[in-house]
Design an enzyme around this catalytic site. Structure first.
Site, PDB file in Angstrom:
ATOM      1  N   ARG A  35      -6.910 -17.122  -3.566  1.00 18.33           N
ATOM      2  CA  ARG A  35      -8.165 -17.212  -2.823  1.00 18.33           C
ATOM      3  C   ARG A  35      -9.040 -18.338  -3.388  1.00 18.33           C
ATOM      4  NH1 ARG A  35      -6.387 -12.234  -2.081  1.00 18.33           N
ATOM      5  NH2 ARG A  35      -7.074 -10.954  -0.299  1.00 18.33           N
ATOM      6  N   GLY A 104       2.743 -13.703   1.212  1.00 25.18           N
ATOM      7  CA  GLY A 104       1.836 -13.345   2.303  1.00 25.18           C
ATOM      8  C   GLY A 104       0.551 -14.137   2.273  1.00 25.18           C
ATOM      9  N   SER A 178      -1.884  -5.652   8.152  1.00 25.26           N
ATOM     10  CA  SER A 178      -2.179  -6.423   6.932  1.00 25.26           C
ATOM     11  C   SER A 178      -3.648  -6.816   6.887  1.00 25.26           C
ATOM     12  CB  SER A 178      -1.322  -7.693   6.871  1.00 25.26           C
ATOM     13  OG  SER A 178      -1.679  -8.469   5.744  1.00 25.26           O
ATOM     14  N   SER A 207      -5.535  -1.739   2.423  1.00 22.53           N
ATOM     15  CA  SER A 207      -5.909  -2.662   1.338  1.00 22.53           C
ATOM     16  C   SER A 207      -7.321  -3.212   1.474  1.00 22.53           C
ATOM     17  CB  SER A 207      -4.900  -3.819   1.264  1.00 22.53           C
ATOM     18  OG  SER A 207      -3.586  -3.347   1.096  1.00 22.53           O
ATOM     19  N   GLU A 326      -0.017  -1.842  -2.814  1.00 21.22           N
ATOM     20  CA  GLU A 326       0.850  -2.611  -3.701  1.00 21.22           C
ATOM     21  C   GLU A 326       1.215  -1.847  -4.971  1.00 21.22           C
ATOM     22  OE1 GLU A 326      -2.259  -5.455  -6.073  1.00 21.22           O
ATOM     23  OE2 GLU A 326      -2.127  -5.653  -3.909  1.00 21.22           O
ATOM     24  N   HIS A 353       6.167  -5.375   4.039  1.00 19.80           N
ATOM     25  CA  HIS A 353       5.892  -6.212   2.867  1.00 19.80           C
ATOM     26  C   HIS A 353       7.115  -7.062   2.519  1.00 19.80           C
ATOM     27  CE1 HIS A 353       1.917  -4.787   0.926  1.00 19.80           C
ATOM     28  NE2 HIS A 353       1.879  -4.583   2.226  1.00 19.80           N
ATOM     29  N   ARG A 398       7.909  -6.162  -7.063  1.00 20.71           N
ATOM     30  CA  ARG A 398       7.451  -4.829  -7.465  1.00 20.71           C
ATOM     31  C   ARG A 398       8.605  -3.816  -7.474  1.00 20.71           C
ATOM     32  NH1 ARG A 398       2.412  -5.950  -8.541  1.00 20.71           N
ATOM     33  NH2 ARG A 398       1.188  -7.212  -7.067  1.00 20.71           N
TER      34      ARG A 398
END
Length: 438
Positions: A35, A104, A178, A207, A326, A353, A398
């Site tokens: 970001r 993503g 998402s 999220s 996540e 995901h 993950r």
């Protein structure tokens, strides 16, 4: 579910011979780093990004922005205190090609940036990236005036034909698959001529902490943002058009990537300290303090960081993970070792995901002797005595760390393609071995 990649390399997951006692320095947050790179690239002046994460996803983001003309210089900060990136905005331009990998944040955050470029930008990536939904961003950008060629797929590969500007305005999207669809539009919105008003019109938003992170970071660089939390309408975000400031930003440790290390303390009845854990953060990983405490541990935020201690017992949990999806793979791994069943809810979106995480976790834990069933929106896990075997990762970082957690308690677990952890956690095998004193 995605086919198992043909990786031949197997990593023997280390088995813990006793309680783990360690201090683990977790690298910077991927979510914050990517970001920050986008906001710095859109700013009106250069900025610094200190302690950025250097992983596959963040290096793909940096390479993509460079391809569109942004200067990103790697070195040390202005005071010589550690690694930093100097981001020098310039006129965004094409033609350019962006490799999103399977990130993503790259595939969703950069199409709005590309719409502001002068020229065409083509987006492509790993085969799995073609299966991940992009329609929320593509459809919204078309409403806002952008021209995009995607052969009506709503996914990659695609080309954004930038014209140097975008009018912006009101757009309605369904971001139930998402939250990145919302963040993608908000991050570039200050550069739109009319800013933006994003209205989410679908089912529950997953999220939400990631959207709050986006809003918080926008405000840090001078953007004016109205949100539901600040008294606005539910599911509506407004960003005013205006210049963004170049900032000197230090990236927090990635709290979600701290999960396997905290889990090690819980699983082995030991104690793990993660330095620099922030007192206040928008990172979803901060929920680990609450969730892992409910599962049998205890934690304290001290001057040294977060100290997490396992009790020697692991309890099952019934928890809604819709805001922190996540974390599901790591929680599922711990739950498979608990003394009572667990139900993980609110995470149907994980089927979209890096892989179908619900199907993958079910298959891999069950093949080690577990008893996991999928529900409409999550997993039900009944602990069983597990045995060794191959734990496939499906190119999902993950999944790899979830297998490593199980391997602490179960001898003979081998992780296929542990290298996929480089997506967000470089050198994971070395960090894991260091934690265990190996």
């Amino acid at each position: 579910m995605t086919e198992i990649p043909a990786h031949t390399s197997l990593w023997p997951a280390p088995h813990a011979s006793g309680p783990v006692f360690a201090t683990v320095h977790v690298p910077g947050s991927k979510s914050v780093t990517n970001r920050a790179l986008v906001l710095a690239a859109l700013a009106a002046e250069p900025g610094w990004l200190r302690r950025p994460l250097r992983s596959r996803d963040t290096l793909l983001m940096a390479a993509a922005l460079r391809a569109m003309g942004v200067g990103i210089e790697e070195g040390v900060g202005p005071d010589g205190s550690g690694e930093a990136w100097r981001v020098i905005p310039s006129g965004l331009r094409g033609p350019a090609t962006v490799d999103v990998g399977n990130a993503g944040t790259v595939m969703r955050f950069l199409p709005p940036v590309a719409a502001l470029a002068d020229g065409s930008v083509r987006f492509d990536g790993d085969p799995r990236s073609y299966e991940r939904p992009l329609n929320g961003v593509i459809d919204a950008l078309r409403v806002l005036g952008a021209r995009i060629d995607d052969d009506s797929r709503g996914s990659l590969p695609m080309t954004v034909h930038g014209t140097g500007a975008l009018d912006g305005g009101l757009v309605e999207i369904d971001a139930s698959s998402s939250s990145q669809f919302v963040s993608a539009l908000l991050l570039s919105a200050p550069r739109f001529n009319q800013g933006i008003e994003v209205r989410h019109v679908g089912g529950p938003l997953p999220s939400m902490p990631h959207i709050r992170m986006t809003v918080d970071m926008l405000r840090t660089v001078g953007a004016q943002v109205d949100t539901p939390e600040s008294g606005g309408e539910p599911n509506v975000w407004r960003v005013t058009s205006g210049a963004l400031l170049g900032r000197d930003l230090t990236v927090e440790p990635d709290l979600s990537n701290a999960q396997p290390f905290l889990a090690a303390a819980l699983v082995t009845g030991g104690k793990v300290t993660v330095p620099d854990w922030p007192e206040r953060t928008t990172q979803p990983g901060d929920r680990l303090r609450e969730i892992f405490t409910l599962m049998g541990g205890s934690c304290e935020l001290t001057g040294q960081g977060l100290e997490f201690t396992g009790s020697g017992a692991i309890h099952g949990i019934d928890v809604d993970l819709s805001e922190v999806g996540e974390l599901t793979p790591g929680i599922a791994a711990v739950a498979a070792l608990a003394d009572s069943p667990s139900t993980l809810r609110g995470v149907a979106h994980l089927r979209l995901h890096e892989t179908d995480r619900l199907a993958a976790l079910t298959k891999e834990i069950n093949e080690l002797g577990g008893d996991v069933t999928e529900t409409a929106d999550g997993l039900h896990i009944r602990p069983r005595r597990l045995h060794g075997g191959i734990f496939h990762t499906y190119d999902d970082h993950r999944m790899a760390t979830a297998g490593a957690i199980i391997g602490l308690a179960v001898p003979g677990v081998e992780i296929e393609n542990v290298g996929t952890t480089a997506k967000t956690l470089p050198d994971f095998p070395d960090l894991w071995a260091g934690m265990l004193g190996n």
